[in-house]
Motif scaffolding. Structure first.
Motif, PDB file in Angstrom:
ATOM      1  N   GLN A   1       0.382   6.164   5.029  1.00 47.83           N
ATOM      2  CA  GLN A   1       0.972   5.279   4.029  1.00 47.83           C
ATOM      3  C   GLN A   1      -0.025   4.241   3.509  1.00 47.83           C
ATOM      4  OE1 GLN A   1       3.904   5.841   2.449  1.00 47.83           O
ATOM      5  NE2 GLN A   1       3.691   7.722   3.668  1.00 47.83           N
ATOM      6  N   LYS A   2      -1.286   4.388   3.904  1.00 48.82           N
ATOM      7  CA  LYS A   2      -2.360   3.573   3.334  1.00 48.82           C
ATOM      8  C   LYS A   2      -3.294   4.418   2.476  1.00 48.82           C
ATOM      9  CE  LYS A   2      -2.368  -0.078   6.830  1.00 48.82           C
ATOM     10  NZ  LYS A   2      -3.183  -0.849   7.796  1.00 48.82           N
ATOM     11  N   GLY A   3      -2.905   5.680   2.240  1.00 48.52           N
ATOM     12  CA  GLY A   3      -3.678   6.534   1.360  1.00 48.52           C
ATOM     13  C   GLY A   3      -4.854   7.234   2.000  1.00 48.52           C
ATOM     14  N   VAL A   4      -4.904   7.291   3.341  1.00 49.54           N
ATOM     15  CA  VAL A   4      -6.002   7.966   4.032  1.00 49.54           C
ATOM     16  C   VAL A   4      -5.621   9.432   4.253  1.00 49.54           C
ATOM     17  CG1 VAL A   4      -7.458   8.037   6.085  1.00 49.54           C
ATOM     18  CG2 VAL A   4      -6.714   5.834   5.156  1.00 49.54           C
ATOM     19  N   VAL A   5      -6.419  10.335   3.638  1.00 47.19           N
ATOM     20  CA  VAL A   5      -6.153  11.770   3.702  1.00 47.19           C
ATOM     21  C   VAL A   5      -7.010  12.400   4.799  1.00 47.19           C
ATOM     22  CG1 VAL A   5      -6.186  13.954   2.444  1.00 47.19           C
ATOM     23  CG2 VAL A   5      -5.659  11.810   1.247  1.00 47.19           C
ATOM     24  N   SER A   6      -6.397  13.218   5.662  1.00 45.58           N
ATOM     25  CA  SER A   6      -7.115  13.931   6.715  1.00 45.58           C
ATOM     26  C   SER A   6      -6.971  15.424   6.505  1.00 45.58           C
ATOM     27  CB  SER A   6      -6.561  13.557   8.100  1.00 45.58           C
ATOM     28  OG  SER A   6      -6.737  12.175   8.348  1.00 45.58           O
ATOM     29  N   ALA A   7      -8.121  16.137   6.495  1.00 43.74           N
ATOM     30  CA  ALA A   7      -8.113  17.591   6.327  1.00 43.74           C
ATOM     31  C   ALA A   7      -7.856  18.256   7.671  1.00 43.74           C
ATOM     32  CB  ALA A   7      -9.438  18.048   5.750  1.00 43.74           C
TER      33      ALA A   7
ATOM     34  N   LYS B   1      -7.511   5.355  -3.383  1.00 42.52           N
ATOM     35  CA  LYS B   1      -7.069   4.040  -3.826  1.00 42.52           C
ATOM     36  C   LYS B   1      -6.163   4.184  -5.039  1.00 42.52           C
ATOM     37  CE  LYS B   1     -11.158   1.561  -2.142  1.00 42.52           C
ATOM     38  NZ  LYS B   1     -12.302   0.682  -2.515  1.00 42.52           N
ATOM     39  N   ALA B   2      -5.042   3.464  -4.990  1.00 40.87           N
ATOM     40  CA  ALA B   2      -4.089   3.490  -6.106  1.00 40.87           C
ATOM     41  C   ALA B   2      -4.146   2.164  -6.853  1.00 40.87           C
ATOM     42  CB  ALA B   2      -2.683   3.744  -5.597  1.00 40.87           C
ATOM     43  N   ALA B   3      -4.122   2.233  -8.180  1.00 36.34           N
ATOM     44  CA  ALA B   3      -4.135   1.028  -9.021  1.00 36.34           C
ATOM     45  C   ALA B   3      -2.949   1.073  -9.964  1.00 36.34           C
ATOM     46  CB  ALA B   3      -5.435   0.939  -9.804  1.00 36.34           C
ATOM     47  N   VAL B   4      -2.213  -0.042 -10.045  1.00 37.02           N
ATOM     48  CA  VAL B   4      -1.070  -0.118 -10.953  1.00 37.02           C
ATOM     49  C   VAL B   4      -1.383  -1.071 -12.098  1.00 37.02           C
ATOM     50  CG1 VAL B   4       0.607   0.400  -9.148  1.00 37.02           C
ATOM     51  CG2 VAL B   4       0.021  -1.975  -9.633  1.00 37.02           C
ATOM     52  N   SER B   5      -0.753  -0.822 -13.228  1.00 33.87           N
ATOM     53  CA  SER B   5      -0.881  -1.707 -14.389  1.00 33.87           C
ATOM     54  C   SER B   5       0.522  -1.937 -14.952  1.00 33.87           C
ATOM     55  CB  SER B   5      -1.794  -1.074 -15.443  1.00 33.87           C
ATOM     56  OG  SER B   5      -1.280   0.179 -15.864  1.00 33.87           O
ATOM     57  N   PRO B   6       0.765  -3.083 -15.621  1.00 32.08           N
ATOM     58  CA  PRO B   6      -0.230  -4.106 -15.978  1.00 32.08           C
ATOM     59  C   PRO B   6      -0.638  -4.962 -14.785  1.00 32.08           C
ATOM     60  CG  PRO B   6       1.960  -4.833 -16.576  1.00 32.08           C
ATOM     61  CD  PRO B   6       2.110  -3.422 -16.092  1.00 32.08           C
ATOM     62  N   SER B   7      -1.645  -5.785 -15.005  1.00 30.98           N
ATOM     63  CA  SER B   7      -2.118  -6.694 -13.975  1.00 30.98           C
ATOM     64  C   SER B   7      -0.987  -7.635 -13.558  1.00 30.98           C
ATOM     65  CB  SER B   7      -3.300  -7.514 -14.518  1.00 30.98           C
ATOM     66  OG  SER B   7      -3.727  -8.459 -13.576  1.00 30.98           O
TER      67      SER B   7
END
Length: 331
Positions: free
Chosen positions: A219-225, A193-199
């Protein structure tokens, strides 16, 4: 020539031997004979309120003249009649992409200017009313810079203009990931999960992997090994901010088997099933299932509980798709 001029008198520019280009506005409705004398230039004198023209230099000494004007205008007609090269000037310009757009800081948008009429020739000049909000290249490529509003203007050689408004919301000042490192076994996935600031900041996120043979990311941040090794997952905002997570993928198993060939358990009791992976040191996660839940159940940790007399087959499956089965008899 100034717009609003309605008539060009005969021999008006005949004496201008250095004239190479004549820009004639659409307001001109008539052009007199020999207004742009071809062949020879003329000198001018006055006699009893009348013009007297004397032809002077031969054609070889005169520059080549081109007339610029509107299509099918008096200038166009005059040029064709006198075999003078003619270039069509724009009567208007519009922007193909419309009137406005919302853009995120860091985004680019290529604008296309549409010149009227067809066949008109001009060079275009692009400008921005606020380059702290949005810039524009000489080819009409707009880049959003920071929060605010800007007006992009395109202008033709003869002053025709079109505008395009750009609105840019608050851009992020920082981006962070929910993990900076993680171990993921082959066959499993991890949602970062990516979080940006400021709100309230707005952006688009782009995900990438440094080694897609080891771990890939959607492109939704799901990583597969995928296989043993390490890879760095990077998330990037449209305005160039980055955050990373190091993914470690341990050795996956090539074989899984139970410690025993079969197991026995009494009704109401439990037994822990042991497993063995090949090669030694391989790591994975297990999924357990039973062939008959009325006779025996199995937990996610491989603990079997006998429920009633009979037998059931317990199956274990590794994250990378290997399977093993064992018979459990309930007494």
């Amino acid at each position: 020539m100034e717009s609003g001029v309605k008539e060009i008198g005969k021999y008006c520019f005949a004496q201008c031997s250095a004239l190479k280009r004549a820009d004639i506005p659409g307001s001109v409705k008539s052009i007199g004979a020999n207004a742009f004398k071809k062949g020879k230039s003329a000198s001018c004198s006055f006699k009893e309120d009348e013009y007297i023209f004397t032809l002077m230099e031969p054609v070889e000494k005169l520059p080549k003249l081109t007339i610029y004007g509107e299509k099918d205008s008096a200038a166009h007609t005059y040029a064709k009649k006198n075999s003078i090269p003619f270039t069509i000037l724009p009567t208007g310009v519009t922007i193909k992409q419309g009137k406005s757009a919302n853009m995120l800081a860091g985004e680019k948008l290529a604008l296309t200017a549409v010149i009227a009429p067809e066949g008109a020739t001009t060079t275009l000049k692009w400008s921005s009313s606020n380059e702290k909000v949005a810039t524009v290249s000489s080819k009409g490529v707009v880049k959003a810079i920071g929060k605010g509003k800007a007006t992009i203007t395109v202008t033709t050689d003869n002053g025709k203009k079109a505008t395009f408004k750009v609105n840019v919301p608050t851009a992020p000042a920082e981006v962070k990931l929910s993990k900076t490192s993680a171990t993921v076994v082959v066959g499993e996935s991890l949602k970062l999960k990516a979080a940006v600031s400021p709100s309230g900041a707005k952006t688009k996120l782009t995900w990438s992997s440094s080694n897609e043979k080891v771990a890939k990311v959607t492109q939704k941040g799901v990583v597969s090994a995928l296989k043993k090794g390490s890879a760095t997952i990077t998330v990037k905002t449209t305005n160039g901010l980055k955050a990373t997570c190091k993914i470690t993928v341990p050795t996956p198993p090539r074989k899984v088997q139970f410690a025993g060939k079969s197991y026995t358990v009494k009704v109401g009791k439990t037994v822990k099933l042991g497993t063995k992976l090949t090669p030694s040191g391989a790591k994975t996660t297990f999924t357990w299932s039973t062939s008959d839940k009325k006779i025996a159940t199995v937990t996610s940790k491989g603990v079997v509980k006998g429920l009633k007399k009979g037998s059931a087959t317990i199956t274990v499956k590794t994250a990378n798709g290997l399977k093993a089965t064992v018979k459990v008899t309930v007494e």
